[in-house]
Design an enzyme around this catalytic site. Structure first.
Site, PDB file in Angstrom:
ATOM      1  CB  CYS A   1     126.266  15.888  -7.159  1.00  0.00           C
ATOM      2  SG  CYS A   1     125.104  14.783  -8.002  1.00  0.00           S
TER       3      CYS A   1
ATOM      4  CD  GLU B   1     131.130  20.399 -10.280  1.00  0.00           C
ATOM      5  OE1 GLU B   1     131.001  19.166 -10.394  1.00  0.00           O
ATOM      6  OE2 GLU B   1     130.183  21.149  -9.966  1.00  0.00           O
TER       7      GLU B   1
ATOM      8  CG  HIS C   1     127.534  18.497 -11.231  1.00  0.00           C
ATOM      9  ND1 HIS C   1     128.530  17.890 -10.491  1.00  0.00           N
ATOM     10  CD2 HIS C   1     126.510  17.620 -11.278  1.00  0.00           C
ATOM     11  CE1 HIS C   1     128.117  16.697 -10.113  1.00  0.00           C
ATOM     12  NE2 HIS C   1     126.905  16.502 -10.578  1.00  0.00           N
TER      13      HIS C   1
END
Length: 238
Positions: A89, A180, A178
């Site tokens: 990001c 993660e 994202h």
């Protein structure tokens, strides 16, 4: 043991699903908080890996957030030297900027927030992002975008944001979304970004329900993505 330096901007945007992949690959992780820790003096020797996580500021706002200057310098030095670097990001936006690309707000002040798939390019399908090629949702949370850096390879896109992921050689990976993120700790995203959620017209109930539905599988794909990328890093760049 190899060393990974992680720069975090807000506490709830953490390594998430990337953490077990780093541990499995034998990395000792050190986390520094942007705006609090001295990013230039805190690491006397270059780490084997640098990870720059997300945050709710613009990659072009160093006049408002001076700590960004140190991050930009650090990223420019690492990428110029071909050292392994991952940006998520804001981290990807900073990587794009120091690599010669423009970072700017999405058209009309739009924001891409919520769980949705990415379209993987042919190049992305040949690497770690193949784990996202089944069209399963990942988390998006950004209002800025960037041009593809010169010499970079486009790996993923969405209808709202063409440049979602890029590779800089075999040592640099920038991810606008994202991978993660999961359902674990997602309530902190809703609390920390409460004002942005209201401003964008999102419903926290919907975001919460989508995280519960998609988060566990998304975390597993994110773990595999990170593990494959770490395994493919050039030994000479570490």
């Amino acid at each position: 043991m190899r060393q990974a330096l992680v720069i975090r901007h807000v506490h709830f945007e953490d390594l998430g699903a990337f953490a077990p992949a780093l541990a499995a690959a034998g990395y000792a992780v050190r986390v520094l908080s942007a705006g609090e820790d001295d990013l230039q003096a805190a690491q006397p020797a270059p780490p084997d890996l640098l990870v720059v996580l997300g945050g709710p500021v613009g990659a072009y706002e160093e006049d408002r957030y001076p700590f960004l200057t140190d991050e930009l310098r650090l990223l420019e030095a690492r990428l110029s030297a071909g050292r392994p670097t991952l940006g998520v990001c804001l981290g990807a936006q900073l990587m794009a900027r120091v690599s010669g690309a423009r970072v700017y707000p999405m058209q009309g002040g739009a924001r891409e927030i919520g769980w949705a798939p990415v379209t993987i390019t042919a190049a992305g399908g040949r690497g770690p992002l193949r784990h996202l090629a089944d069209g399963a949702p990942v988390l998006h949370w950004h209002g800025d975008t960037f041009d593809l850096p010169p010499g970079a390879e486009l790996l993923a896109s969405t209808p709202a944001c063409r440049n979602q992921a890029f590779a800089l050689g075999s040592h640099g990976l920038g991810l606008q979304f994202h991978p993660e993120a999961s359902d674990k700790g997602f309530e902190h995203w809703l609390i920390g970004h409460a004002a942005e959620i209201v401003a964008s017209g999102q419903n926290p109930r919907t975001l919460r329900a989508d995280a519960a539905r998609h988060g566990p599988a998304a975390a597993e794909r994110g773990r595999r993505l990170m593990g494959d990328w770490l395994a493919a890093l050039p030994e000479s760049g570490a």
